[in-house]
Design a protein around this motif. Structure first.
Motif, PDB file in Angstrom:
ATOM      1  N   GLU A  42       0.849  -1.184   0.000  1.00  0.00           N
ATOM      2  CA  GLU A  42       0.000   0.000   0.000  1.00  0.00           C
ATOM      3  C   GLU A  42       0.884   1.233   0.000  1.00  0.00           C
ATOM      4  N   ARG A  43       0.646   2.152  -0.927  1.00  0.00           N
ATOM      5  CA  ARG A  43       1.447   3.369  -1.006  1.00  0.00           C
ATOM      6  C   ARG A  43       0.953   4.368   0.029  1.00  0.00           C
ATOM      7  N   ALA A  49       5.135   9.665   1.108  1.00  0.00           N
ATOM      8  CA  ALA A  49       4.548   9.329  -0.191  1.00  0.00           C
ATOM      9  C   ALA A  49       5.417   8.377  -1.017  1.00  0.00           C
ATOM     10  N   GLN A  50       6.708   8.361  -0.801  1.00  0.00           N
ATOM     11  CA  GLN A  50       7.583   7.456  -1.544  1.00  0.00           C
ATOM     12  C   GLN A  50       7.556   6.033  -0.990  1.00  0.00           C
ATOM     13  N   LEU A  51       7.036   5.872   0.214  1.00  0.00           N
ATOM     14  CA  LEU A  51       7.085   4.584   0.918  1.00  0.00           C
ATOM     15  C   LEU A  51       5.885   3.708   0.586  1.00  0.00           C
ATOM     16  N   TRP A  52       6.162   2.438   0.380  1.00  0.00           N
ATOM     17  CA  TRP A  52       5.136   1.415   0.220  1.00  0.00           C
ATOM     18  C   TRP A  52       5.216   0.504   1.442  1.00  0.00           C
ATOM     19  N   ILE A  53       4.080  -0.001   1.897  1.00  0.00           N
ATOM     20  CA  ILE A  53       4.027  -0.867   3.075  1.00  0.00           C
ATOM     21  C   ILE A  53       3.366  -2.190   2.713  1.00  0.00           C
ATOM     22  N   HIS A  54       4.050  -3.277   3.045  1.00  0.00           N
ATOM     23  CA  HIS A  54       3.479  -4.622   2.904  1.00  0.00           C
ATOM     24  C   HIS A  54       3.277  -5.156   4.318  1.00  0.00           C
TER      25      HIS A  54
END
Length: 100
Positions: A42-43, A49-54
């Motif tokens: 999820e962005r 804003a540059q980080l994605w999280i799983h």
């Protein structure tokens, strides 16, 4: 086709300290999942804003794997790993102290 995965120092330090074999296996599986399909995460918005999280579970606890991506070269940088509790607060504190 898998993406190339690189670790940041922050991620490597946290990963090195993992002692539970089940958590290590679950983390490796989460990294493989992200490498196969980075869109599964999820962005974030705003300052992150540059980080994605799983998100993934290990031993009944929710863990977050934070990563950034370079779509042009199919490259993923593993940035952070930790339990959900205080994950974003700790991430903001550490990123606020890093040089720009």
């Amino acid at each position: 086709m898998s993406w190339q995965v690189l670790q940041t120092r922050r991620f490597a330090r946290v990963y090195k300290k993992l002692t539970n074999a089940a958590l290590i296996a679950d983390t490796d599986a989460a990294v493989a999942t992200v490498a196969d399909n980075p869109d599964r995460g999820e962005r974030k918005k705003g300052d992150l804003a540059q980080l994605w999280i799983h998100k993934f579970r290990s031993q009944g606890q929710l863990y977050l794997l934070g990563y950034t991506r370079e779509d042009e070269v199919r490259l993923i940088y593993l940035d952070a790993l930790g339990p959900h509790e205080n994950f974003y607060r700790d991430l903001n504190i550490k990123s606020a102290h890093s040089p720009c």
